[in-house]
Design a protein around this motif. Sequence first.
Motif, PDB file in Angstrom:
ATOM      1  N   MET A   4       0.836  -1.188   0.000  1.00  0.00           N
ATOM      2  CA  MET A   4       0.000   0.000   0.000  1.00  0.00           C
ATOM      3  C   MET A   4       0.872   1.239   0.000  1.00  0.00           C
ATOM      4  O   MET A   4       0.555   2.232  -0.627  1.00  0.00           O
ATOM      5  CB  MET A   4      -0.881   0.030   1.256  1.00  0.00           C
ATOM      6  CG  MET A   4      -1.871  -1.092   1.373  1.00  0.00           C
ATOM      7  SD  MET A   4      -3.298  -0.806   0.326  1.00  0.00           S
ATOM      8  CE  MET A   4      -2.997  -1.966  -0.965  1.00  0.00           C
ATOM      9  N   GLU A   5       1.941   1.167   0.771  1.00  0.00           N
ATOM     10  CA  GLU A   5       2.795   2.332   0.891  1.00  0.00           C
ATOM     11  C   GLU A   5       4.190   1.873   1.289  1.00  0.00           C
ATOM     12  O   GLU A   5       4.355   0.868   1.984  1.00  0.00           O
ATOM     13  CB  GLU A   5       2.239   3.287   1.962  1.00  0.00           C
ATOM     14  CG  GLU A   5       2.995   4.596   2.068  1.00  0.00           C
ATOM     15  CD  GLU A   5       2.219   5.675   2.823  1.00  0.00           C
ATOM     16  OE1 GLU A   5       1.113   5.403   3.282  1.00  0.00           O
ATOM     17  OE2 GLU A   5       2.752   6.789   2.934  1.00  0.00           O
ATOM     18  N   HIS A  33      -1.217   6.924   2.568  1.00  0.00           N
ATOM     19  CA  HIS A  33      -2.282   5.972   2.289  1.00  0.00           C
ATOM     20  C   HIS A  33      -3.248   5.893   3.474  1.00  0.00           C
ATOM     21  O   HIS A  33      -2.810   5.810   4.614  1.00  0.00           O
ATOM     22  CB  HIS A  33      -1.679   4.590   2.026  1.00  0.00           C
ATOM     23  CG  HIS A  33      -2.628   3.696   1.303  1.00  0.00           C
ATOM     24  ND1 HIS A  33      -3.724   3.133   1.929  1.00  0.00           N
ATOM     25  CD2 HIS A  33      -2.673   3.284   0.017  1.00  0.00           C
ATOM     26  CE1 HIS A  33      -4.389   2.411   1.039  1.00  0.00           C
ATOM     27  NE2 HIS A  33      -3.781   2.489  -0.124  1.00  0.00           N
ATOM     28  N   CYS A  60      -8.950  -1.216  -5.468  1.00  0.00           N
ATOM     29  CA  CYS A  60      -8.067  -1.161  -4.312  1.00  0.00           C
ATOM     30  C   CYS A  60      -8.599  -2.109  -3.234  1.00  0.00           C
ATOM     31  O   CYS A  60      -9.784  -2.063  -2.906  1.00  0.00           O
ATOM     32  CB  CYS A  60      -8.035   0.271  -3.793  1.00  0.00           C
ATOM     33  SG  CYS A  60      -7.194   0.439  -2.219  1.00  0.00           S
ATOM     34  N   ALA A  79       3.013   5.496  -2.676  1.00  0.00           N
ATOM     35  CA  ALA A  79       1.801   4.879  -2.148  1.00  0.00           C
ATOM     36  C   ALA A  79       0.847   4.594  -3.287  1.00  0.00           C
ATOM     37  O   ALA A  79       0.839   5.304  -4.291  1.00  0.00           O
ATOM     38  CB  ALA A  79       1.149   5.808  -1.128  1.00  0.00           C
ATOM     39  N   CYS A  89      -2.662   4.862  -4.079  1.00  0.00           N
ATOM     40  CA  CYS A  89      -3.950   5.391  -3.652  1.00  0.00           C
ATOM     41  C   CYS A  89      -4.420   6.435  -4.656  1.00  0.00           C
ATOM     42  O   CYS A  89      -3.653   7.308  -5.061  1.00  0.00           O
ATOM     43  CB  CYS A  89      -3.822   6.027  -2.268  1.00  0.00           C
ATOM     44  SG  CYS A  89      -5.382   6.682  -1.682  1.00  0.00           S
TER      45      CYS A  89
END
Lengths: 331, 341
Positions: free
Chosen positions: B235-236, B249, B287, B316, B318
Amino acid sequence: MRNENKEVLLEVKNLKKYFKINKGFIRKDVRYVQAVDDVSFKIYKGETLGLVGESGCGKSTTGRTLIRLYEPTGGEIIFDGAEIGGMSEQELKPFRKRIQMIFQDPYASLNTRMTVGDIIGEPLDIHNLASGEARQKRIYELLERVGLSKMHASRYPHEFSGGQRQRIGIARALAVNPDFIICDEPISALDVSIQAQVVNMLEDLQNDFGLTYLFIAHDLSMVKHISDRIGVMYLGKLVELSDSKNLYEKPLHPYTQALLSAIPIPDPEVTRQKQRIILEGDVPSPINPPSGCRFRTRCIYAMDVCAEIEPEFKEVEPDHFVACHLMDQKK
Amino acid sequence: MGERILDVQNLYTSFYTHLGEVQAIRGVSFHLDKGEALGIVGESGSGKSVTSMSVMKLLQHPGKIKSGKIMFKGEDIVPKSSKEMMSIRGDQIAMIFQDPMTSLNPVYTVGNQIMEAMIKHQGLSKSEARKKAVEMLKLVGIPSPEDRVDNYPHEFSGGMRQRAMIAIALSCQPDLLIADEPTTALDVTIQAQILELLKELKDKVNTAIILITHDLGVVADVCSRIVVMYGGLIMEQGSAEDIFYEPKHPYTMGLIKSIPRLDLNERQRLVPIPGTPPDLLNPPVGCPFASRCPYAMQICANEAPKYYDINPGHHAACWLLDPEAPKVEVDTGVKRGGADA
């Protein structure tokens, strides 16, 4: 408000729980694990008392002895004025309704062959609190109270995640409208993001129903978050007891100081600057604990007197109890 | 930065169960340099342990690396045979597991288990290896190592077993040490001992460490860079300071906000992340965090976000980071310079 002005719900006096172990041929050599040794504390109405310590310190045994899952070896358990430590199972039954427990393992503490509805309904059956439609209504109400829904009542535990199962365990504990709930590591089996859900729910329930909690855990950050007062245990003994803010700001017992300094803080700058007290070695065996103060073998301040005389657990400041010889020296 | 030890590129790992393919890792890329400590954080089922098992090539049937490259010191180890892997494992890559009780062999002495790798990989004689084993035990802080070397694992306490595991892992001076939840089964005071030891080893022996954990406090303490995983994806990723002080994120922010802080005094209300993690048997198209995300937009459920670079090394996945997305400001309560306050 000073603690002495508050109403006491539960008082534990010199509680002891020894487990017998047999050694050797024809079991001649009988020895005891001193799991809880001479522990005294009070729990006030509506508060949360946290109990922390490392594995084997006796915190769970204390909880289980309070609810009489274990028979106490010695001492008194006074609940709302009645001594329940020595009661027969029959005398105890009305108190069972008032004291409930939430267990650590949400997988092992629910019967896999019962539906969720029956799990939550069982305490209602045992105490003859509701039957038929009223029972059903109460089950639905409880499910909704813990964030589940009516339709979950007919399902089985394996269909739920860890966090949901812990909610079912909480609903079961709430079914009998208890005054006092012992939470034995209720969140340590859950994922971080789920822990906060359960802790917030426990706090809401406490506010809504005026519950009193004994919160047993090894996660000190969470215990500090939820507790009004905290007791620290080491090798079967209570070594320090204080309100939680004071305990974290000004720990007096060397063990509490080491325990607090050992916790990594989720903030890189803060945690890397933190002064750590790294304790040497491991916790000694509770079968043959050190003489005098039980912490002396790992204590950096240990003196001669620590090996000879057991320090008394006494009030060194208002509402702050410590068992350490250093306290006498300071005076 | 030093020499690149590990470069994982677009790794996919799946488990082929009778229910279907469980896509445990769905395109993971990260790298690690010499003497660096990388933290991989995530909840159960996020794919953090499968990532480490893939790098070790220790996946159990029905798990399989589907595609991607694992470049270890410039060489792809994915196509390597199990025999070739055996000469790398224990020698150049070593691993410490979560449970020190079950990962030591109960019928061999601790010394024997430390000697095994050295005899196999470095061709030491038995007496030389024994001498080294005593040294290793001393290095990891076991008292009176000369006597302890002949003990069996059951004679050691939990913390000492984890130290013995570390001694085994370090016996051949590996370039890469993977520690999968090394302190989760231990008490806090013992955890502090082990973390101190890992930090010391990183600086002294210059071993690169991957530390896998769910405890944000542990990574903040030990790791210089952090990878946050969720639903089989990263995610990050960024430096420890980036992740804690500038998380981009919503999942990272959520994690930070959901844990209580020991050093803060006001009684805060915890902010939980609602819902539960996704089922990787049928992973969401978009996501994986969309269903639990307070800022989810329409696009999040339909299309997986790409990685947006925030600064070199910090990125990240997102949609909020897209120039067209609405700006979101979140206060996680963790700030740079908080140590002085």
